[in-house]
Design an enzyme around this catalytic site. Structure first.
Site, mmCIF file in Angstrom:
data_model
loop_
_atom_site.group_PDB
_atom_site.id
_atom_site.type_symbol
_atom_site.label_atom_id
_atom_site.label_comp_id
_atom_site.label_asym_id
_atom_site.label_seq_id
_atom_site.Cartn_x
_atom_site.Cartn_y
_atom_site.Cartn_z
ATOM 1 N N ILE A 180 0.841 -1.181 0.000
ATOM 2 C CA ILE A 180 0.000 0.000 0.000
ATOM 3 C C ILE A 180 0.884 1.243 0.000
ATOM 4 C CG2 ILE A 180 -1.833 1.240 1.235
ATOM 5 C CD1 ILE A 180 -2.247 -1.497 2.749
ATOM 6 N N CYS A 181 0.498 2.188 -0.828
ATOM 7 C CA CYS A 181 1.208 3.455 -0.805
ATOM 8 C C CYS A 181 0.367 4.457 -0.042
ATOM 9 C CB CYS A 181 1.467 3.941 -2.228
ATOM 10 S SG CYS A 181 2.184 5.583 -2.257
ATOM 11 N N LEU A 182 0.779 4.698 1.181
ATOM 12 C CA LEU A 182 -0.008 5.585 2.029
ATOM 13 C C LEU A 182 0.958 6.359 2.923
ATOM 14 C CD1 LEU A 182 -2.915 6.287 2.885
ATOM 15 C CD2 LEU A 182 -2.780 4.449 4.567
#
Lengths: 153, 1155
Positions: free
Chosen positions: A86-88
């Protein structure tokens, strides 16, 4: 492994006693830092009606360090790659020890509701999303039905 | 030679005077003495210028007379000489004597000797020395060929010895043992020497005096062997010589006639001897009764001492050197000792005599026996052969030796048998422990207060009078196994029923009577181990015998021949007062103890300090009720004495009109008596001059590091004869310097045993219980990591120190840089405590002002460098202001403030004293936010508020200060500046506060500036209503000290009392048993210092378990110090006997510190 900090125990208890709507998180019996997580796809999003499985791991330095979270369920999303990563920001640079498991999971849920193709992780998906948003959303919806249907485990 | 003559003259005269049967000499005494100088020098081979014709006397090295001149003229000449020397001798007698010895090569001296020795018996000698061979059975004086008699020989023989000899002539010697000697032939014989042939042992030439040989001997050991020859007894022909080791024993003894030897051929292979052949003969040794010839050994001894002391006092300006007489005597004693050793004659142990061979005590002694001197020499000095400059060498004792010393002084079993006494109940309130009661009995006995000991009166008197002089040893006569007695079958002992004889192997004196020790001195050394209550015991003594009961009879001023000017003659004697001299820190403690013990109205104590008594003399002599005890300090004594010395210089009057020196006290007690161990210090000199009849030394450590430490105490006690420096030197210092440790220790024990009492905590009383059962103590070493700043600064200074050591090692001048390195080490130790100590003036910081400046600059640049990394002392006041107002805004009510949740650990609410606030205003647990800062710094991440993500600085943290009765106040928090030890200490104190409120806590440090820092830190951390901090260091005056200790001692259930104690000011003597927790902030080099400090708390009166925490910084110089401490504990602190060794050790220490 160091004994479990109070904070983790407290968080775990609260996740069970006062769960976030649409989200479950249960620690493994043999490793209390490892959680099985499910997130329901937000309404009015391509992921509606889907139930996404994730794994969450609290590293030794938690809460100084962010938890490690990964989608186990296949998902079509510009900020989530094929491996479920996840890119967060709050999982990376914007992590703060004031954040908790539930806030992180809520953030992920929010990410499902509003994908951000301008800061992609899965480039092909992001490209698709920018060029043909409708088709991409449809595909995401299809994937949700295909992989994240409530009936399918 | 002239110097040598001095004591001889005295001997000569004394012994003449004491002799009764020496009538003819007596009559001639005057004229004889007139010629004495000449006669003596004549005898001693000195060439007297006045007497012509003496030059060619037979005494001289050239044997002119016998060889060149005709016998007749020779005889005539000799007779003439003889009468010149001893005028008034009838011609016939002179002729007879000279003829008798005409065969000898030193006729005159022989004749003279004979004349003085046996004035009435020329006939007896002719039997021995006539031309006919004496019957073997009647051979009495078998030293025929003894060459020049040693001077010593003469003194004795001219004197009183003669008288006794006559009485004991019938059995004038007694067998002490036989040796089989393997000898070597030096002359070929015509035929084999038959088995059982009588041989004679003699000296080959008359040309050597003993001292010459012993000098020669130093360079060439074997030389003596060539002088000791074996002769055929019949024709006096030389046969062979004895091996070197035997010769070394025989040579000096042959010159005296105290030991007689008989030799019998046993084996020569039944063939004629050629040069170099070996043969074996039996050497029978007899102790001649001449050796016992003093009417009473003790009298004789003390007389000698007295005289020598007088002589030395007279000539005290001259440094005392070893006279050749002493040297010869020394050689003689050595020979006797080795002979005894060879013959396996061992003294009967003291304890066996006293206790009828009590096996336990014997075993004990055997076990503690020191190693052979030789071994010790090997260990301590690889170069013992060459150190003639041993005098310069400081004779420091090693641990084992100390242990030996203590064990020997305490292993006396009479300790157990001492009666228990108590001071009068109506006057003395305290209860004594059993051993303290015994101590009191002992002390009273030492003071000869026999009426106080009434029920034990007999016992103590008997005991005292039966005490064998401990310098003397008892020997059993061995069975007579000599050749002739074996032969003749005559096994009945020739001597009477006496089974034993006594010998003082230190002085070489012998006696058949039991030598009785009578010490005149009243007083002694109470050297009970620390914490056994020496003060109480002494007070008990003072209360038991507060005044001199014999004071009315004024016959008191006979001071026992001390070398102190007889002050007592002109100064009043205060028979009601005991003077107690103590270190300043103990002054009030003594006073308190006195008050505690005092139940009598008539007794009181007076502190004589700081000008509070206007005239001590008036107080003590003119008032009706003078104080029982006057307490004063060493400082006062020294001060008054210095003044007197000054006045003496200006005015000629010798009387002291006021002060401590203006009276003679009934009793003087010096507490912590080792204070005067160095007799060259002004304090010691002053204390030694105090006048008092009874003298006591209290000390837990009579020897700090050298044997001579004891000398001052002995001198203070005026313990004759040891208080004569010459005596002490001869019997203690010099043997010790010469590495004859056993000898020195034997003497010291002999001195100390009767006058000192030492009990240790480990000793058991008659019921087998420990003397003192103290609650257990628990010492924990807590290792702490440096905080960031400390680490940074430490590494920097460590680098500098290491460089310095490395370059020192490389250039080999490490020791020259010693002081520089010590400064480096000090810096590092200071950093371990707190970097604030760097550059501060401190009692440990001597002359560091210049380097301090450098340090301060270093520190500045260092901390500036550190600032970039987010650690700085300087904080921005403006930002801090913002931070404070932000916090106030965010938590604008007390309610909000009290309900902060830490978002990091999710604790809610945080207790306010543990909360820290970022400049944005958000509050967190101190621990959590610190961890966060650490983590971010490690990951080189920005520090943002976890809550609002505003960038925040570590330096702008604020906290809430809570003070009683005030609303919470927001103040800057400079948390990181709390060094690790302070942090840990505060943590511990908080725990103690929460779990054991009301327990007093003692905190030790050796840096008094550190105590200041700690005081501030603790005051900042704790609210004044929960903690009370006391500080005790050298800067307090006497009154303040007393107040501090008194207040600290009062238990408070609501407050934690903390005493910050400087080691130097409070390390000794203080009694802090009210506390049971201690923290040692920094390690000391010497482990015994730390033990001393801990013993302030862990001592009699302590009822709870003692817990001691020692803070040590991890991976720092402090850990290395622990290692060095460990080593010191095992090998003994002051082991190194010589300078070289000590240097080496110091180098090792330094290397160990920086390895």
């Amino acid at each position: 492994m160091a004994s479990l900090p109070k904070r983790i125990i407290k968080e775990t208890e609260r996740l069970v006693s006062d769960p976030v709507p649409g989200i479950t998180a249960e620690p493994h019996e043999d490793n209390l830092r490892y959680f099985d997580v499910t997130i329901e796809g937000p309404q009015q999003s391509p992921y509606e009606d889907g139930v996404f499985h994730l794994e969450l791991f609290l590293p030794d330095d938690y809460p100084m360090e962010a938890p490690k979270v990964r989608f186990l369920t296949k998902i079509y999303h510009p900020n989530i790659d094929r491996l479920g990563r996840i890119c967060l920001d709050v999982l990376k640079t914007n992590w703060s020890p004031a954040l908790q498991i539930r806030t992180i999971l809520l953030s992920i849920q929010a990410l499902l509701a509003s994908p951000n193709p301008n800061d992609p992780l899965a480039n092909d998906v992001a490209e698709d999303w920018i060029k043909n948003e409708e088709g991409a959303i449809r595909k995401a919806h299809e994937w949700t039905q295909l992989y994240a249907s409530k009936d399918v485990k | 030679m002239t110097e040598e003559n001095l004591p001889k003259k005295r001997f000569f005269k004394d012994e003449l005077e004491s002799s009764q049967e020496f009538k003819d000499i007596e009559e001639q005494k005057l004229s004889f003495q007139g010629n004495l100088e000449n006669a003596k020098s004549f005898l001693f081979t000195e060439k007297p210028s006045s007497q012509e014709g003496v030059d060619d006397s037979p005494v001289m090295i050239e044997e002119t007379d016998t060889s060149s001149n005709s016998p007749a003229s020779c005889l005539k000449k000799n007779v003439e000489h003889f009468r010149n020397i001893v005028p008034g001798v009838p011609l016939e007698r002179a002729e007879l004597l000279c003829r008798m010895y005409s065969k000898e090569n030193n006729v005159l001296s022989k004749a003279l000797e004979h004349h003085f020795e046996r004035p009435s018996s020329p006939a007896a000698c002719s039997v021995n020395y006539g031309d006919t061979l004496p019957d073997t059975e009647s051979l009495v004086t078998p030293i025929p060929v003894a060459s020049l008699p040693s001077p010593r020989n003469h003194q004795e023989e001219n004197g009183q010895r003669t008288s006794k000899r006559l009485k004991t002539e019938s059995h004038s010697r007694r067998f002490i043992g036989s040796l089989q000697v393997n000898a070597m032939a030096t002359r070929p014989t015509v035929r084999p020497i038959k088995y059982a042939t009588k041989l004679k042992i003699g000296l080959s030439t008359g040309s050597l005096t003993m001292s010459k040989v012993s000098h020669a001997n130093r360079s060439k050991k074997a030389s003596m062997a060539s002088y000791v020859k074996i002769y055929d007894a019949v024709n006096e022909r030389e046969i062979g010589r004895v091996p070197g080791d035997i010769a070394r024993i025989l040579f000096p003894l042959l010159q005296t006639n105290e030991v007689e030897f008989e030799a019998t051929m046993i084996f020569c292979d039944n063939k004629r001897l050629s040069i170099g052949d070996n043969f074996i003969f039996q050497l029978d040794c007899f102790l001649s009764f001449r050796i016992f010839d003093t009417s009473s050994p003790i009298e004789g001894q003390s007389k000698t001492i007295h005289d020598s002391s007088k002589r030395r006092w007279d000539s005290s300006t001259q440094p005392i050197v070893e006279t050749s007489e002493e040297l010869e005597n020394g050689t003689r004693i050595m020979s006797l000792l080795s002979l005894f050793d060879k013959l396996n004659i061992k003294p009967i142990r003291q304890s066996e005599i006293l206790e009828n061979e009590d096996k336990d005590s014997r075993d004990e002694i055997d076990i503690i026996d020191l190693d052979d001197d030789k071994d010790l020499v090997d260990i301590t000095s690889p170069c013992s052969e060459t150190d003639n400059d041993a005098n310069e060498e400081e004779n420091i004792m090693n641990m084992n030796q100390l242990k030996f010393f203590y064990k020997a002084t305490q292993s006396i079993d009479f300790l157990r048998d001492l009666p228990e006494l108590e001071p009068p109940k109506e006057e003395f309130k305290l209860n004594l422990r059993r051993y303290q009661k015994q101590g009191l009995a002992w002390m009273l006995r030492r003071e000869q207060e026999f009426e106080k000991l009434s029920e034990y009166d007999d016992f103590s008197k008997v005991d005292n009078s039966m005490m064998i002089n401990p310098l003397w040893q008892q020997f059993k006569w061995p069975k007579d196994m000599s050749w002739e007695s074996q032969r003749s079958g005559d096994r009945t002992p020739k001597a009477s029923a006496e089974q034993r004889f006594y010998a003082n192997l230190h002085t070489g004196e012998f006696s058949t009577e039991k030598p009785i020790m009578k010490t005149m001195m009243k007083g002694g050394i109470l050297s009970d181990e620390m914490g056994l209550g020496k003060t109480i015991s002494t007070l008990a003594l003072i209360f038991s015998a507060p005044i001199d009961s014999e004071a009315s009879s004024k016959q008191l001023f006979g001071t026992e021949g001390s070398d102190f000017p007889p002050q007592s003659q002109n100064i009043p004697y205060v028979s009601h007062t005991t003077l107690v001299v103590v270190p300043m820190s103990l002054l009030n403690q003594w006073n308190l103890e006195f008050e505690k013990a005092n139940a009598s109205k008539s007794m009181r104590s007076e502190i004589y300090y700081g000008g509070n008594v206007s005239s001590l003399k008036t107080l003590l002599t003119k008032t009706n009720n003078p104080p029982t005890v006057v307490l004063t300090t060493y400082g006062i004594v020294q001060n008054e004495w210095s003044k007197i010395i000054k006045e003496k210089d200006t005015s000629s009057s010798h009387t002291v009109s006021s002060g401590l020196f203006s009276v003679e006290f009934f009793r003087i007690v010096i507490d912590e008596g080792h204070t005067i161990r160095n007799r060259m210090t002004r304090t010691s000199k002053a204390v030694l001059q105090l006048a008092g009849k009874r003298r006591w030394v209290l000390t837990g450590t009579p020897i700090i590091n050298r044997l001579d430490d004891l000398y001052s105490l002995v001198k203070f006690l005026r313990l004759e004869p040891w208080s004569q420096i010459s005596y002490w030197k001869m019997l203690v210092s010099e043997p010790f310097e010469k590495k004859q440790y056993k000898k020195a220790f034997d003497v010291v024990n002999a001195i100390m045993v009767p006058v000192s009492l030492r009990r240790t905590k480990q000793m058991k009383d008659a019921d087998g219980k420990l003397l003192v059962e103290l609650p257990p103590k628990d010492i924990v070493v807590e290792r702490l990591p440096f905080n960031k700043t400390q680490d940074h600064v430490y590494k920097y200074f460590l680098g500098k120190a290491e460089n310095s050591v490395r370059s020192g090692l490389a250039q080999g001048d490490l020791l020259r840089k010693y002081s520089t390195i010590l400064v480096h080490i000090l810096r590092l130790r200071q950093i371990c405590c707190d970097i604030k100590l760097l550059g501060s003036r401190d009692e440990n910081d001597e002359d560091l002002s210049t380097s301090n400046q450098l340090v301060n600059e270093d520190l500045k640049s260092l901390t500036q460098g550190a600032a970039g990394e987010g650690f700085s002392y300087e904080f921005d006041a403006r930002k801090m202001q913002i931070a404070i107002s932000n916090v106030q805004k965010m938590y604008d009510s007390a309610e909000l403030l009290e309900n902060i949740e830490c978002s990091i650990c999710t604790t809610e609410p945080i207790s306010l004293d543990k909360a820290l606030f970022l400049e944005c205003g958000h509050g967190f647990c101190e621990k959590c936010i610190m961890e966060y800062f650490e983590f971010q710094k490690e990951k080189k991440l920005e520090t943002k508020c976890p809550n609002c993500r505003e960038l925040v600085s570590y330096n702008n943290l604020v906290k809430v200060e809570l003070k009683e009765g005030e609303s919470p106040k927001i103040v800057p928090c400079n948390c990181d500046q709390k060094p690790a030890k302070v942090e840990a200490l505060i943590k511990h104190l908080k725990v103690l506060r929460d779990t054991a409120l009301g327990e007093q806590v003692v905190i030790f440090s050796q840096f008094s500036s550190y105590l200041d820092v700690l005081e501030n830190e603790l005051n900042e951390t704790f609210a004044s209503n929960e903690v009370k901090i006391y500080k005790f260091d050298g800067r307090l005056n006497l009154k303040e000290r007393a107040t501090v200790l008194e207040e600290f001692g009062v238990k408070s259930l609501s407050k934690q009392k903390i005493l910050l104690l400087s080691l130097k000011a409070g390390g000794v003597g203080l009694n802090l048993t009210c506390a049971s927790y201690a923290f040692m902030m920094d390690p000391w080099w010497s482990p015994s210092m730390e033990d001393q400090a801990i013993d302030r708390i862990h001592r009699i009166g302590q009822t709870s378990n003692v817990k001691v925490t020692r803070f040590i910084m991890e991976n720092s110089i402090e850990e290395k110090m622990l290692k060095i401490q460990e080593r010191k504990r095992t090998i003994g602190e002051a082991m190194d006997a010589d300078e070289e060794e000590r240097k080496k050790r110091r180098l090792q220490d330094i290397q160990m510190l920086f390895e």
